[in-house]
Design an enzyme around this catalytic site. Structure first.
Site, PDB file in Angstrom:
ATOM      1  N   ALA A  43      40.681  39.631  25.944  1.00 61.85           N
ATOM      2  CA  ALA A  43      39.278  39.522  25.545  1.00 61.85           C
ATOM      3  C   ALA A  43      39.142  38.615  24.322  1.00 61.85           C
ATOM      4  CB  ALA A  43      38.717  40.912  25.248  1.00 61.85           C
ATOM      5  N   GLU A  44      40.073  38.759  23.369  1.00 62.82           N
ATOM      6  CA  GLU A  44      40.027  37.894  22.187  1.00 62.82           C
ATOM      7  C   GLU A  44      40.259  36.441  22.592  1.00 62.82           C
ATOM      8  OE1 GLU A  44      41.620  40.423  18.363  1.00 62.82           O
ATOM      9  OE2 GLU A  44      43.035  40.085  19.978  1.00 62.82           O
ATOM     10  N   TYR A  45      41.198  36.259  23.509  1.00 59.81           N
ATOM     11  CA  TYR A  45      41.502  34.912  23.982  1.00 59.81           C
ATOM     12  C   TYR A  45      40.265  34.297  24.634  1.00 59.81           C
ATOM     13  CZ  TYR A  45      43.844  31.051  26.334  1.00 59.81           C
ATOM     14  OH  TYR A  45      44.207  29.804  26.760  1.00 59.81           O
TER      15      TYR A  45
ATOM     16  N   SER B 146      42.463  26.702  37.708  1.00 58.04           N
ATOM     17  CA  SER B 146      42.035  27.862  36.959  1.00 58.04           C
ATOM     18  C   SER B 146      40.638  28.245  37.478  1.00 58.04           C
ATOM     19  CB  SER B 146      42.028  27.419  35.505  1.00 58.04           C
ATOM     20  OG  SER B 146      41.190  28.189  34.764  1.00 58.04           O
ATOM     21  N   LEU B 147      40.057  29.274  36.931  1.00 61.38           N
ATOM     22  CA  LEU B 147      38.721  29.673  37.381  1.00 61.38           C
ATOM     23  C   LEU B 147      37.781  29.758  36.202  1.00 61.38           C
ATOM     24  CD1 LEU B 147      39.657  32.641  39.750  1.00 61.38           C
ATOM     25  CD2 LEU B 147      38.644  30.482  40.464  1.00 61.38           C
TER      26      LEU B 147
ATOM     27  N   GLU C 225      36.741  39.499  45.936  1.00 60.82           N
ATOM     28  CA  GLU C 225      38.041  40.176  45.999  1.00 60.82           C
ATOM     29  C   GLU C 225      38.551  40.413  44.580  1.00 60.82           C
ATOM     30  OE1 GLU C 225      39.272  36.422  47.650  1.00 60.82           O
ATOM     31  OE2 GLU C 225      41.157  36.543  46.536  1.00 60.82           O
TER      32      GLU C 225
ATOM     33  N   LYS D 287      40.564  40.268  41.163  1.00 59.35           N
ATOM     34  CA  LYS D 287      41.355  39.257  40.462  1.00 59.35           C
ATOM     35  C   LYS D 287      42.602  39.971  39.951  1.00 59.35           C
ATOM     36  CE  LYS D 287      41.000  35.652  36.959  1.00 59.35           C
ATOM     37  NZ  LYS D 287      42.199  35.930  36.197  1.00 59.35           N
TER      38      LYS D 287
ATOM     39  N   ASP E 115      45.915  40.746  38.045  1.00 59.29           N
ATOM     40  CA  ASP E 115      46.412  40.337  36.737  1.00 59.29           C
ATOM     41  C   ASP E 115      47.929  40.181  36.809  1.00 59.29           C
ATOM     42  OD1 ASP E 115      46.366  39.619  34.134  1.00 59.29           O
ATOM     43  OD2 ASP E 115      46.037  41.630  33.339  1.00 59.29           O
TER      44      ASP E 115
ATOM     45  N   ARG F  25      52.862  28.314  38.104  1.00 59.43           N
ATOM     46  CA  ARG F  25      51.745  27.410  37.892  1.00 59.43           C
ATOM     47  C   ARG F  25      52.051  26.410  36.779  1.00 59.43           C
ATOM     48  NH1 ARG F  25      45.784  29.360  36.137  1.00 59.43           N
ATOM     49  NH2 ARG F  25      46.879  30.046  34.285  1.00 59.43           N
TER      50      ARG F  25
ATOM     51  N   GLU G 138      49.391  35.702  43.902  1.00 61.60           N
ATOM     52  CA  GLU G 138      49.725  36.316  42.624  1.00 61.60           C
ATOM     53  C   GLU G 138      50.942  37.219  42.753  1.00 61.60           C
ATOM     54  OE1 GLU G 138      47.519  35.092  40.621  1.00 61.60           O
ATOM     55  OE2 GLU G 138      47.624  36.236  38.747  1.00 61.60           O
TER      56      GLU G 138
ATOM     57  N   TYR H 151      46.290  34.647  48.341  1.00 59.78           N
ATOM     58  CA  TYR H 151      44.832  34.511  48.357  1.00 59.78           C
ATOM     59  C   TYR H 151      44.344  33.071  48.448  1.00 59.78           C
ATOM     60  CZ  TYR H 151      45.833  33.988  43.357  1.00 59.78           C
ATOM     61  OH  TYR H 151      46.361  33.608  42.166  1.00 59.78           O
TER      62      TYR H 151
ATOM     63  N   LYS I 124      34.253  33.549  45.941  1.00 60.74           N
ATOM     64  CA  LYS I 124      34.515  32.187  46.418  1.00 60.74           C
ATOM     65  C   LYS I 124      33.531  31.858  47.531  1.00 60.74           C
ATOM     66  CE  LYS I 124      39.402  33.011  45.598  1.00 60.74           C
ATOM     67  NZ  LYS I 124      40.694  33.331  46.196  1.00 60.74           N
TER      68      LYS I 124
ATOM     69  N   LYS J 156      34.737  38.834  35.088  1.00 61.43           N
ATOM     70  CA  LYS J 156      35.705  39.639  34.344  1.00 61.43           C
ATOM     71  C   LYS J 156      35.177  41.050  34.072  1.00 61.43           C
ATOM     72  CE  LYS J 156      39.095  36.703  33.276  1.00 61.43           C
ATOM     73  NZ  LYS J 156      39.550  36.554  31.925  1.00 61.43           N
TER      74      LYS J 156
ATOM     75  N   CYS K  84      58.753  46.728   0.321  1.00 62.44           N
ATOM     76  CA  CYS K  84      59.144  47.237   1.636  1.00 62.44           C
ATOM     77  C   CYS K  84      59.228  48.761   1.606  1.00 62.44           C
ATOM     78  CB  CYS K  84      60.494  46.647   2.036  1.00 62.44           C
ATOM     79  SG  CYS K  84      61.173  47.426   3.505  1.00 62.44           S
TER      80      CYS K  84
ATOM     81  N   CYS L 238      63.095  49.947   2.022  1.00 58.96           N
ATOM     82  CA  CYS L 238      64.189  49.728   1.071  1.00 58.96           C
ATOM     83  C   CYS L 238      63.730  49.388  -0.338  1.00 58.96           C
ATOM     84  CB  CYS L 238      65.125  48.628   1.571  1.00 58.96           C
ATOM     85  SG  CYS L 238      64.407  46.980   1.489  1.00 58.96           S
TER      86      CYS L 238
ATOM     87  N   CYS M 239      60.018  41.775   4.427  1.00 58.68           N
ATOM     88  CA  CYS M 239      60.915  42.389   3.459  1.00 58.68           C
ATOM     89  C   CYS M 239      62.027  41.393   3.173  1.00 58.68           C
ATOM     90  CB  CYS M 239      61.483  43.669   4.063  1.00 58.68           C
ATOM     91  SG  CYS M 239      62.961  44.236   3.239  1.00 58.68           S
TER      92      CYS M 239
ATOM     93  N   CYS N 147      68.263  46.283   3.757  1.00 56.67           N
ATOM     94  CA  CYS N 147      67.146  47.118   4.196  1.00 56.67           C
ATOM     95  C   CYS N 147      67.569  47.916   5.424  1.00 56.67           C
ATOM     96  CB  CYS N 147      65.949  46.228   4.540  1.00 56.67           C
ATOM     97  SG  CYS N 147      64.573  47.171   5.230  1.00 56.67           S
TER      98      CYS N 147
HETATM   99  S1  IVH Z   1      41.746  31.836  43.339  1.00 57.82           S
HETATM  100  C1  IVH Z   1      40.957  27.674  43.426  1.00 57.82           C
HETATM  101  N1  IVH Z   1      41.908  34.430  43.645  1.00 57.82           N
HETATM  102  O1  IVH Z   1      43.359  33.824  38.328  1.00 57.82           O
HETATM  103  C2  IVH Z   1      41.044  29.017  42.900  1.00 57.82           C
HETATM  104  N2  IVH Z   1      42.837  33.457  41.696  1.00 57.82           N
HETATM  105  O2  IVH Z   1      41.899  32.422  36.269  1.00 57.82           O
HETATM  106  C3  IVH Z   1      42.395  29.398  42.560  1.00 57.82           C
HETATM  107  N3  IVH Z   1      43.962  35.063  40.250  1.00 57.82           N
HETATM  108  O3  IVH Z   1      45.296  30.933  38.380  1.00 57.82           O
HETATM  109  C4  IVH Z   1      42.543  30.786  42.198  1.00 57.82           C
HETATM  110  N4  IVH Z   1      43.590  36.840  41.475  1.00 57.82           N
HETATM  111  O4  IVH Z   1      46.428  33.182  38.815  1.00 57.82           O
HETATM  112  C5  IVH Z   1      42.188  33.377  42.850  1.00 57.82           C
HETATM  113  N5  IVH Z   1      42.054  36.708  44.060  1.00 57.82           N
HETATM  114  C6  IVH Z   1      42.325  35.660  43.291  1.00 57.82           C
HETATM  115  C7  IVH Z   1      43.028  35.788  42.088  1.00 57.82           C
HETATM  116  C8  IVH Z   1      43.260  34.668  41.311  1.00 57.82           C
HETATM  117  C9  IVH Z   1      44.157  36.380  40.365  1.00 57.82           C
HETATM  118  C10 IVH Z   1      44.429  34.265  39.107  1.00 57.82           C
HETATM  119  C11 IVH Z   1      45.198  33.039  39.468  1.00 57.82           C
HETATM  120  C12 IVH Z   1      44.447  31.901  38.842  1.00 57.82           C
HETATM  121  C13 IVH Z   1      43.712  32.593  37.751  1.00 57.82           C
HETATM  122  C14 IVH Z   1      42.483  31.829  37.347  1.00 57.82           C
END
Ligand code: IVH
Length: 701
Positions: free
Chosen positions: A42-44, A90-91, A124, A126, A128, A147, A184, A236, A300, A324, A418, A421, A442, A448
């Site tokens: 979340a911070e990222y 990436s997404l 679907e 996502k 992790d 990747r 994944e 996927y 998608k 998310k 410290c 120690c 330390c 220590c």
């Molecule tokens: S589709 C063109 N589907 O999320 C789209 N990605 O933030 C390519 N991921 O690099 C990704 N579950 O590592 C897709 N059901 C899912 C996913 C998924 C996890 C990951 C994947 C991707 C990252 C993007």
């Protein structure tokens, strides 16, 4: 857009962009290369969003190395590189129902002219985990890659082959001659727990979360380790295909199932935003009971021809989005702040909390990171705090409730002594940036007890010397009883015990048999593998990968030690040549040099050397490597791989690469334009391969 970005002056925006660039890059490396996240997802995400928002508001400030264009981090050293024929994308993210509605709206607008066009979407989970790309040629798995940065990943074929969900041969029929399947790799909660239990039983490391453990498991140089981790895979998506094989996302993914892949059972297809969001919220409810980590739902566009038309932005498709899940949060009382002293002396504050349930898990401790973080959040003992679990990462303190009671409490003062120690604890000035290091350390080193014990635990841990029966508990007890104070003492334990009045076998928890077993396990490690031994020394910044690089480069411990000592003394170009080791940067080099420059470490090493003889380094190769022990010469221009990539492939499989052809050469790989070397090889009757022949051999090995 993020709060306040538009109101920033150009200067402030530039400064902030640079700061975020640095923080995000460091986080990328921690996450992708070292598999050790230092901040929550979340911070990222919040930092990344702000970074992108600044780029949008101030396009003139966009850096040439913008992180907006980049996915993940460049590949780490140690595996051959694989250039993805089609980049791994990436997404984009959606954080609210409105964001999803806007996404669908954008699609409707894009295809606006075609009034009757129905836009179906799949939805679907996502997963992790880590994405991987699997190349099948004529239905046979030939190469698998991570990747990496999206364009270039690492060749982890051998490791992927150990995953049962990844078929070696495709089932059924109708697959294109060449197809890259994407999906994944992940670890189930059950496997994660079992691994931690096994590890705890042998005093090994505690794994933080399934995702990073899966990542670490995939990046093992020894695939038998990966095999023990029981990883799983959901397919996927796909990359390059030599022929089209479906018209819609839904149909395509179902074909992947026909061909033998596991696909996620929670995928639906619908034309209604309401249904997409309903599915999201249903999955959110099921999240805790799925048995594996997910961090959102991916939508998608279903029709592949429409995906093509809608296209891409930078590195993400326009036609898909990741919705998310919010991080799970709860409120509780901060009862105390404990300071833990780590192996390298780092003082880490740990929040002790009144137990509270966050997303189905009872949380009692949370990380506070460091002194600056405590000051920034103004955390005071007794405060009411908001705690968060994002994914399965260690819980974090998000903020404190700033009420009157908070104001009345004393500000927390971070110790400068410290707690273990009493030595001064200091913050070093970073040589490169001139800034104060965030970590207070330390200065007591082995004086220590906390550092000494942590060093010893590390020395015997699973990925270091891996001494059975000598876990965290035993090491701590032996240290407290004075049986083992330094690493070398481990190896003289049996001898001293024989003469001791307080025999180990008579101590609580021990007996004749268990002591015998322990001594045998210790003896079995008197000739450790060189990379493990270097890793075991616990030199700052020298993790397993770096230790393996040193081992590979220097071959023996004596050679490594001599090179570091010469570099420390700046003899001739010793320092430069030390730095020129592929993959070793300034920070690591400095750290190794200062380790060997320390007299106490020298004495400890001498004592160790009297007991332990690290083996000469040999590349661990798979049993069926056709390249092991052979000398390979590459000649001509290589078109399918770079020369360094070719070299890495040969070395990974246990081969040696030479620049000239002789009777000692075993294999000559000739690219177009090969001249005298090829002629000589033919005269000598050596095995000559073209690039494809070489790649086939590598794939078989
Ligand atoms: S589709 C063109 N589907 O999320 C789209 N990605 O933030 C390519 N991921 O690099 C990704 N579950 O590592 C897709 N059901 C899912 C996913 C998924 C996890 C990951 C994947 C991707 C990252 C993007």
């Amino acid at each position: 857009m993020d709060d306040g970005v538009e109101n920033l002056g150009v200067e402030a925006a530039k400064a902030e962009l640079d700061r975020l660039h640095e923080a995000l890059s460091a986080a990328d490396i921690a996450y992708h290369q070292q598999d050790m996240p230092e901040i929550t997802d979340a911070e990222y995400d919040a930092m990344k969003q702000r970074y992108l928002a600044i780029e949008v508001a101030f396009p003139q400030l966009k850096r040439a190395d913008s992180l907006g264009e980049k996915v993940g981090a460049a590949p780490a050293e140690g595996f051959a590189k694989v250039t993805h024929a089609i980049p791994m994308l990436s997404l984009g993210n959606a954080f609210s129902d409105e964001d999803v509605e806007e996404f669908v709206q954008r699609g409707r607008k894009f295809f606006g002219r075609e009034k009757d066009l129905q836009l179906d979407f799949t939805a679907e989970p996502k997963i992790d985990g880590l994405s991987a790309s699997l190349r099948y040629e004529n239905g046979v798995f030939v190469q698998g890659a991570t990747r990496g940065d999206g364009a270039v990943g690492e060749d982890i074929t051998a490791n992927l082959e150990t995953i049962a969900d990844i078929p070696h041969k495709l089932k059924g029929s109708g697959w294109p001659e060449v197809i890259e399947i994407r999906g994944e790799v992940y670890m189930t909660h059950a496997q994660f727990q079992a691994l931690n239990e096994r590890s705890a039983a042998t005093g090994g490391q505690i794994y933080v979360n399934p995702r990073n453990t899966a990542a670490g498991s995939l990046r093992q140089l020894d695939s038998s380790v990966t095999a023990q981790r029981n990883l799983k895979f959901f397919a996927y998506a796909w990359g390059f295909t030599s022929a089209p094989f479906a018209e819609t996302q839904f149909e395509a993914v179902n074909k992947l199932a026909d061909w033998g892949f596991a696909i996620n059972p929670l995928m639906i297809r619908t034309a209604s935003v309401a249904d997409m969001l309903k599915h999201y919220h249903e999955i959110e409810v099921q999240r805790a009971t799925l048995g594996y980590d997910i961090d959102g739902v991916v939508y998608k566009l279903d029709r592949l021809d429409l995906q093509q038309r809608w296209g891409f932005v930078a590195r993400a498709p326009r036609w898909a989005i990741a919705h998310k899940f919010p991080a799970e949060q709860a409120t509780t009382i901060l009862e105390a702040i404990d300071i833990q002293v780590g192996r390298t002396g780092a003082l880490t504050p740990v929040a002790r909390l009144k137990p509270v349930t966050v997303g189905g898990v009872v949380v009692e401790n949370a990380t506070l990171h460091n002194e600056d973080e405590i000051n920034r959040k103004d955390v005071r003992v007794g405060d009411t705090v908001v705690v968060q679990r994002a994914g399965d990462v260690i819980p974090q303190i998000v903020s404190v409730v700033d009420d009157e009671a908070h104001q009345a409490r004393e500000k927390y003062v971070f110790p400068t002594i410290c707690p273990a120690c009493g030595s001064p604890a200091e913050r070093e000035v970073n040589a490169k940036t001139g800034k104060l290091d965030v970590i207070r350390r330390c200065t007591g080193e082995l004086v220590c007890p906390a550092q000494a014990v942590e060093q010893l635990k590390h020395f015997v841990s699973r990925n270091a010397l891996d001494i059975d029966g000598l876990g965290d508990k035993q090491v701590t007890a032996f240290y407290e009883e004075g049986r083992i104070l330094h690493a070398a003492d481990i190896f003289t334990l049996a001898e001293r015990d024989a003469k001791s009045l307080k025999r180990l076998k008579d101590q609580d928890g021990w007996g004749e048999t268990s002591v015998k077993k322990l001594f045998a396990a210790i003896d079995a490690r008197r000739e450790p593998e060189l990379d493990r031994f270097i890793f075991a020394l616990g030199i700052r910044h020298v993790g397993e990968t770096t230790a393996a690089l040193f081992a590979k480069t220097y071959g023996t411990f004596e050679a490594f030690r001599a090179a570091a000592i010469a570099a420390a003394a700046h003899e001739g170009d010793a320092y430069e040549s030390f730095l020129s080791v592929d993959g070793i940067g300034e920070t690591v080099a400095q750290s190794v040099i200062s380790f060997f420059g320390n007299e106490r470490n020298q004495l400890a090493l001498d004592a160790l050397a009297a007991e332990v003889t690290p083996k000469e380094y040999v590349v661990r190769v798979s049993a069926n490597s056709e390249v092991a022990g052979k000398t390979v010469v590459f000649t001509g221009s290589l078109e399918k791989m770079s020369r360094s990539e070719a070299k890495a492939m040969a070395e990974r499989l246990g081969g040696k690469v030479s620049g000239s052809v002789s009777a000692k050469t075993d294999i000559v790989v000739a690219g177009p334009g090969a001249g005298s070397k090829l002629k000589k090889a033919e005269e000598l009757g050596l095995e000559v391969l073209d690039e494809d022949g070489w790649l086939e051999l590598v794939a078989r090995s």
